[in-house]
Design a protein around this motif. Sequence first.
Motif, PDB file in Angstrom:
ATOM      1  N   ALA A  76      12.207  16.713  -7.127  1.00 26.53           N
ATOM      2  CA  ALA A  76      13.583  17.006  -7.540  1.00 26.53           C
ATOM      3  C   ALA A  76      14.021  16.338  -8.836  1.00 26.53           C
ATOM      4  N   VAL A  77      13.317  15.277  -9.259  1.00 19.10           N
ATOM      5  CA  VAL A  77      13.828  14.509 -10.407  1.00 19.10           C
ATOM      6  C   VAL A  77      13.867  15.324 -11.696  1.00 19.10           C
ATOM      7  N   LEU A  78      12.981  16.338 -11.806  1.00 23.30           N
ATOM      8  CA  LEU A  78      12.997  17.174 -13.018  1.00 23.30           C
ATOM      9  C   LEU A  78      13.568  18.573 -12.729  1.00 23.30           C
ATOM     10  N   ALA A  79      14.127  18.769 -11.515  1.00 22.23           N
ATOM     11  CA  ALA A  79      14.709  20.080 -11.186  1.00 22.23           C
ATOM     12  C   ALA A  79      16.071  20.230 -11.869  1.00 22.23           C
ATOM     13  N   LYS A  80      16.550  21.462 -11.941  1.00 20.06           N
ATOM     14  CA  LYS A  80      17.877  21.680 -12.533  1.00 20.06           C
ATOM     15  C   LYS A  80      18.941  21.409 -11.473  1.00 20.06           C
ATOM     16  N   GLY A  81      19.936  20.587 -11.806  1.00 17.68           N
ATOM     17  CA  GLY A  81      21.056  20.385 -10.886  1.00 17.68           C
ATOM     18  C   GLY A  81      20.824  19.272  -9.878  1.00 17.68           C
ATOM     19  N   THR A  82      21.656  19.299  -8.831  1.00 17.39           N
ATOM     20  CA  THR A  82      21.725  18.173  -7.889  1.00 17.39           C
ATOM     21  C   THR A  82      20.979  18.473  -6.591  1.00 17.39           C
ATOM     22  N   THR A  83      20.178  17.515  -6.183  1.00 14.81           N
ATOM     23  CA  THR A  83      19.516  17.610  -4.875  1.00 14.81           C
ATOM     24  C   THR A  83      20.097  16.521  -3.979  1.00 14.81           C
ATOM     25  N   THR A  84      20.380  16.893  -2.745  1.00 13.79           N
ATOM     26  CA  THR A  84      20.837  15.890  -1.774  1.00 13.79           C
ATOM     27  C   THR A  84      19.856  15.894  -0.609  1.00 13.79           C
ATOM     28  N   ILE A  85      19.312  14.719  -0.292  1.00 16.65           N
ATOM     29  CA  ILE A  85      18.442  14.608   0.890  1.00 16.65           C
ATOM     30  C   ILE A  85      19.269  13.932   1.978  1.00 16.65           C
ATOM     31  N   GLU A  86      19.499  14.648   3.057  1.00 13.14           N
ATOM     32  CA  GLU A  86      20.267  14.095   4.175  1.00 13.14           C
ATOM     33  C   GLU A  86      19.313  13.685   5.278  1.00 13.14           C
ATOM     34  N   ASN A  87      19.685  12.643   6.012  1.00  8.53           N
ATOM     35  CA  ASN A  87      18.799  12.023   7.003  1.00  8.53           C
ATOM     36  C   ASN A  87      17.499  11.558   6.321  1.00  8.53           C
ATOM     37  N   ALA A  88      17.682  11.008   5.124  1.00  3.81           N
ATOM     38  CA  ALA A  88      16.532  10.478   4.379  1.00  3.81           C
ATOM     39  C   ALA A  88      16.019   9.219   5.071  1.00  3.81           C
ATOM     40  N   ALA A  89      14.724   8.946   4.898  1.00  9.26           N
ATOM     41  CA  ALA A  89      14.165   7.685   5.398  1.00  9.26           C
ATOM     42  C   ALA A  89      14.674   6.545   4.509  1.00  9.26           C
ATOM     43  N   LYS A  90      14.681   5.315   5.059  1.00  7.72           N
ATOM     44  CA  LYS A  90      15.315   4.185   4.362  1.00  7.72           C
ATOM     45  C   LYS A  90      14.341   3.044   4.081  1.00  7.72           C
ATOM     46  N   GLU A  91      13.062   3.299   4.239  1.00 10.47           N
ATOM     47  CA  GLU A  91      12.056   2.240   4.081  1.00 10.47           C
ATOM     48  C   GLU A  91      12.119   1.618   2.683  1.00 10.47           C
ATOM     49  N   PRO A  92      11.786   0.322   2.567  1.00  8.77           N
ATOM     50  CA  PRO A  92      11.785  -0.347   1.254  1.00  8.77           C
ATOM     51  C   PRO A  92      10.898   0.370   0.233  1.00  8.77           C
ATOM     52  N   GLU A  93       9.847   1.035   0.698  1.00  5.87           N
ATOM     53  CA  GLU A  93       8.945   1.729  -0.230  1.00  5.87           C
ATOM     54  C   GLU A  93       9.683   2.871  -0.932  1.00  5.87           C
ATOM     55  N   ILE A  94      10.678   3.438  -0.250  1.00  2.00           N
ATOM     56  CA  ILE A  94      11.438   4.532  -0.864  1.00  2.00           C
ATOM     57  C   ILE A  94      12.287   3.986  -2.013  1.00  2.00           C
ATOM     58  N   ILE A  95      12.861   2.804  -1.787  1.00  5.12           N
ATOM     59  CA  ILE A  95      13.650   2.166  -2.860  1.00  5.12           C
ATOM     60  C   ILE A  95      12.725   1.842  -4.038  1.00  5.12           C
ATOM     61  N   LYS A 101       0.839  -1.221   0.000  1.00  3.74           N
ATOM     62  CA  LYS A 101       0.000   0.000   0.000  1.00  3.74           C
ATOM     63  C   LYS A 101       0.862   1.254   0.000  1.00  3.74           C
ATOM     64  N   ASN A 102       1.845   1.300   0.887  1.00  6.20           N
ATOM     65  CA  ASN A 102       2.575   2.561   1.032  1.00  6.20           C
ATOM     66  C   ASN A 102       3.538   2.837  -0.117  1.00  6.20           C
ATOM     67  N   GLY A 145       7.312  10.186   4.040  1.00  2.00           N
ATOM     68  CA  GLY A 145       6.579  11.033   3.096  1.00  2.00           C
ATOM     69  C   GLY A 145       7.445  12.158   2.561  1.00  2.00           C
ATOM     70  N   ALA A 146       8.197  12.821   3.433  1.00  3.04           N
ATOM     71  CA  ALA A 146       9.016  13.949   2.974  1.00  3.04           C
ATOM     72  C   ALA A 146      10.109  13.461   2.028  1.00  3.04           C
ATOM     73  N   THR A 147      10.713  12.314   2.342  1.00  3.03           N
ATOM     74  CA  THR A 147      11.786  11.789   1.478  1.00  3.03           C
ATOM     75  C   THR A 147      11.247  11.535   0.066  1.00  3.03           C
ATOM     76  N   ILE A 148      10.097  10.858  -0.004  1.00  2.00           N
ATOM     77  CA  ILE A 148       9.535  10.530  -1.323  1.00  2.00           C
ATOM     78  C   ILE A 148       9.080  11.804  -2.034  1.00  2.00           C
ATOM     79  N   ASN A 149       8.422  12.695  -1.297  1.00  2.00           N
ATOM     80  CA  ASN A 149       7.894  13.908  -1.926  1.00  2.00           C
ATOM     81  C   ASN A 149       9.014  14.774  -2.509  1.00  2.00           C
TER      82      ASN A 149
END
Length: 425
Positions: free
Chosen positions: A173-192, A22-23, A164-168
């Motif tokens: 960011a995938v279509l933004a210009k340049g590099t985005t780094t998310i630090e302290n990102a969540a690691k749940e399998p749903e994110i992968i 679901k998630n 939610g914040a990690t995925i959002n």
Amino acid sequence: MEVYKIKGGKRLQGTVKVSGAKNSAVALIPASILANTPVTIEGLPEISDVLTLQSLLEDVGGIVTFENGEMTIDPSNIVSMPMPNGNVKKLRASYYLMGAMLGRFKNAVIGLPGGCHLGPRPIDQHIKGFEALGAKVTNEHGAIYLRAKELRGAKIYLDFASVGATINIMLAAVLAKGTTTIENAAKEPEIIDVATLLSNMGANIKGAGTNIIRIEGVEELHGTRHTIIPDRIEAGTFMIMAAAVGDGVTIDNVIPFHVETLTAKLREMGVEVIEEDERVIIPKAEALHSVDVKTLVYPGFPTDLQQPFSVLLTQATGTSVITDTIYSARFKQIDEIGRMNATARVEGQTGIITGPSELQAASVRATDLRAGAALVLAGLLADGETEIREIQHIERGYSSLIKKLRGIGADIRKEIITEEATVRE
Ligand code: EPU
């Protein structure tokens, strides 16, 4: 009004197949908005959250087909229309429409999300991420307005490893210009899982599943075909049920690694758990010892299993202490199982449960999704016929639960009852 009726005391036996997560589903569907050709997602669970998202996408011009768990979304005609209320309020995950619409159109208007009431559930970390990418975010009359001239990659540190914040932020960011780094990102399998879909659509994402995710923006994303991961929370729910009232239950379509902390806790309680490639077998319910549990972000013990697990603890000898560090008010099931003769109380963010208790059937209320699953287990254990109301919460997240449980021997059915019968003392 629809209710579940469960005659307790039946032993569960046989094989039950877990549906898609679901998630993941609720993020994969909005992610498809970012493509310029159709995206097909296989193995989606047939739950009301998925159907709600389907109609939300159709409302803004998406062409969607959904049959046998396979959804094809043609996002090419989607337009950036306000999605103020109505369906958006039915589920928490409608917040993913913010990241996806912002990513594609650089502007979006989305009503504040709904979902289960588990204590305060702010979205400040999502907004912090959108703002870092260059969006102006305002809250006007209960809807979030997101506007950007352009989105530019940024370094974003999350104060809490929010799923939610990690995925959002990935979506935006995938279509933004340049590099985005998310630090302290969540690691749940749903994110992968979401990162895998986005990568197969042409995105450049590294580090999903670790606490630092790097996204190199790309010009455009295309359609693809994706198979969703199995639902580790549904799998865990069946494992807990098998440990409570099983007589040999095989849970099929599980990634055992995803449920490892539950497996460890069950073993600590005295339950035998056999792990195979894509299945978990619980040979039989055993005499259980009490354990203490603390919910944590992945790979810690999942908060989503805390509620069903608390019902299993009513069957263990001794006093168990279960602490939910993720949500401040996720113990509404404790009041309900109290009606069923459990010896359990809540102190702040901790449930204290003493067992073993002989549960007795009662009329109870599914206050939220996982409380509902917890009460189904209580009903399977209880002496007599339990009635569960407000089952719409359960059906938001468990695909074909009645059919699956009947398939392994439970006496559970759905019934429509009249309004008169709904008055509870
Ligand atoms: N939080 C903030 N600010 C934010 C975001 C989160 O303070 O901007 C706090 C929340 O209030 C909460 C904690 O952080 O106390 C966890 O929130 P998170 O963002 O990780 O949760 P979520 O994305 O809202 C998802 C699942 C939940 C699951 C949690 C934790 C979806 C749609 N929902 O929620 O699933 O409990 O992660 O694992 O993915 C469920 O399936 O029953 C369910 C509630």
